[in-house]
Design a protein around this motif. Sequence first.
Motif, mmCIF file in Angstrom:
data_model
loop_
_atom_site.group_PDB
_atom_site.id
_atom_site.type_symbol
_atom_site.label_atom_id
_atom_site.label_comp_id
_atom_site.label_asym_id
_atom_site.label_seq_id
_atom_site.Cartn_x
_atom_site.Cartn_y
_atom_site.Cartn_z
ATOM 1 N N GLN A 45 -8.611 -8.196 -0.640
ATOM 2 C CA GLN A 45 -8.691 -8.020 -2.094
ATOM 3 C C GLN A 45 -9.702 -8.993 -2.699
ATOM 4 O OE1 GLN A 45 -4.544 -8.602 -2.850
ATOM 5 N NE2 GLN A 45 -4.054 -6.424 -2.729
ATOM 6 N N GLU A 99 3.020 -0.944 5.496
ATOM 7 C CA GLU A 99 4.267 -1.713 5.629
ATOM 8 C C GLU A 99 4.833 -1.584 7.025
ATOM 9 O OE1 GLU A 99 6.960 -2.012 2.145
ATOM 10 O OE2 GLU A 99 5.697 -0.433 1.306
ATOM 11 N N GLU A 155 -4.403 -9.017 3.679
ATOM 12 C CA GLU A 155 -4.523 -8.159 2.495
ATOM 13 C C GLU A 155 -5.122 -8.949 1.325
ATOM 14 O OE1 GLU A 155 -1.038 -7.089 0.344
ATOM 15 O OE2 GLU A 155 -1.888 -5.205 -0.340
ATOM 16 N N LYS A 156 -4.652 -10.187 1.152
ATOM 17 C CA LYS A 156 -5.180 -11.020 0.055
ATOM 18 C C LYS A 156 -6.674 -11.272 0.258
ATOM 19 C CE LYS A 156 -0.756 -13.317 -0.408
ATOM 20 N NZ LYS A 156 -0.015 -14.337 0.332
ATOM 21 N N ASP A 216 3.179 4.194 8.366
ATOM 22 C CA ASP A 216 2.083 4.342 7.389
ATOM 23 C C ASP A 216 0.740 4.511 8.107
ATOM 24 O OD1 ASP A 216 3.972 3.854 5.391
ATOM 25 O OD2 ASP A 216 3.618 1.693 5.479
ATOM 26 N N LYS A 229 -1.542 -5.622 6.460
ATOM 27 C CA LYS A 229 -0.115 -5.574 6.124
ATOM 28 C C LYS A 229 0.127 -6.034 4.686
ATOM 29 C CE LYS A 229 4.251 -5.878 8.343
ATOM 30 N NZ LYS A 229 4.896 -6.092 9.631
ATOM 31 N N LYS A 230 0.981 -5.262 4.027
ATOM 32 C CA LYS A 230 1.257 -5.490 2.593
ATOM 33 C C LYS A 230 1.804 -6.895 2.347
ATOM 34 C CE LYS A 230 4.065 -3.400 -1.085
ATOM 35 N NZ LYS A 230 3.114 -2.915 -2.031
ATOM 36 N N GLY A 231 1.163 -7.591 1.406
ATOM 37 C CA GLY A 231 1.670 -8.886 0.963
ATOM 38 C C GLY A 231 1.292 -10.072 1.836
ATOM 39 N N TYR A 260 -6.738 -0.053 4.054
ATOM 40 C CA TYR A 260 -5.464 0.555 3.727
ATOM 41 C C TYR A 260 -4.397 -0.517 3.845
ATOM 42 C CZ TYR A 260 -7.666 5.132 4.577
ATOM 43 O OH TYR A 260 -8.481 6.228 4.548
ATOM 44 N N THR A 261 -3.426 -0.492 2.940
ATOM 45 C CA THR A 261 -2.269 -1.374 3.061
ATOM 46 C C THR A 261 -1.165 -0.617 3.801
ATOM 47 O OG1 THR A 261 -2.832 -2.513 1.024
ATOM 48 C CG2 THR A 261 -0.554 -2.679 1.756
ATOM 49 N N ASP A 308 -2.563 -8.700 10.045
ATOM 50 C CA ASP A 308 -1.832 -9.264 8.896
ATOM 51 C C ASP A 308 -2.335 -10.642 8.463
ATOM 52 O OD1 ASP A 308 -0.786 -10.727 11.125
ATOM 53 O OD2 ASP A 308 0.979 -11.237 9.940
#
Length: 229
Positions: free
Chosen positions: A206, A216, A202-203, A220, A196-198, A213-214, A179
């Motif tokens: 991106q 939560e 993840e940033k 998942d 981990k999303k957010g 893969y994202t 994360d």
Amino acid sequence: MEQSAKSSRPLVVFSDLDGTITVQDSGCILIDAAIGEARRREFDHLALSGQIQFRDSLRMMWEAVDLTWAQAVAMLDVVQLDPHFVDFVQFCITRSVPVTVLSSGLEPMIEHILSERLEPEYRKHLTIISNGVEVLDRKWTIHFHDDSPFGHDKSLAIRSVKRQYSSSSEVPIFVFIGDGVSDISAAREADILFAKKGKDLEKWCQTNEVPHYTFETFADVISKLNAPV
Ligand SMILES: [Mg+2]
């Protein structure tokens, strides 16, 4: 990542602990009690912007902690595991997939958190590689895993395991789940990366166009690794 993660090749899993396997970050709980969240975020900013090394920010923050071990352990009661982490460990046990926890946290805290929350059969399936600590009265001294600017360079363990398989006829698929900023070096080594999303990892993926893969929750992760070809 658009393609299915399922393959006949064996899987080898590495995962971050704080904020990934656990919902709360155990280190932040103790450090925030000492210096406050705002000051901790200043340290994070200094490390992220390269003004100080990540290992130095960790050392300074842990040196500020003013708790006995018993007080610290009591404060960790609020830490919860991801609601599907046990299912994930069972998934890995069933498929003989090794799971290594790679953490910038402190080994006795990690051991306490995992052994208090997991049945022994699940705990013993996990290998832990982390920093260490010595707590004398209320003085905390971090013992870093290695000499890298991270204090614990998580890519080292993955590269070491990769070397073990380098002449193998069946090279595994290396999975990393994380994360945060301390996961970036490991993320570069992964064949399949879960971020981990957010969160910061993840940033970073991106921004740097790193396939991932994202997720939560670990439900998942199971779903992706189990997806039909
Ligand atoms: Mg983390």
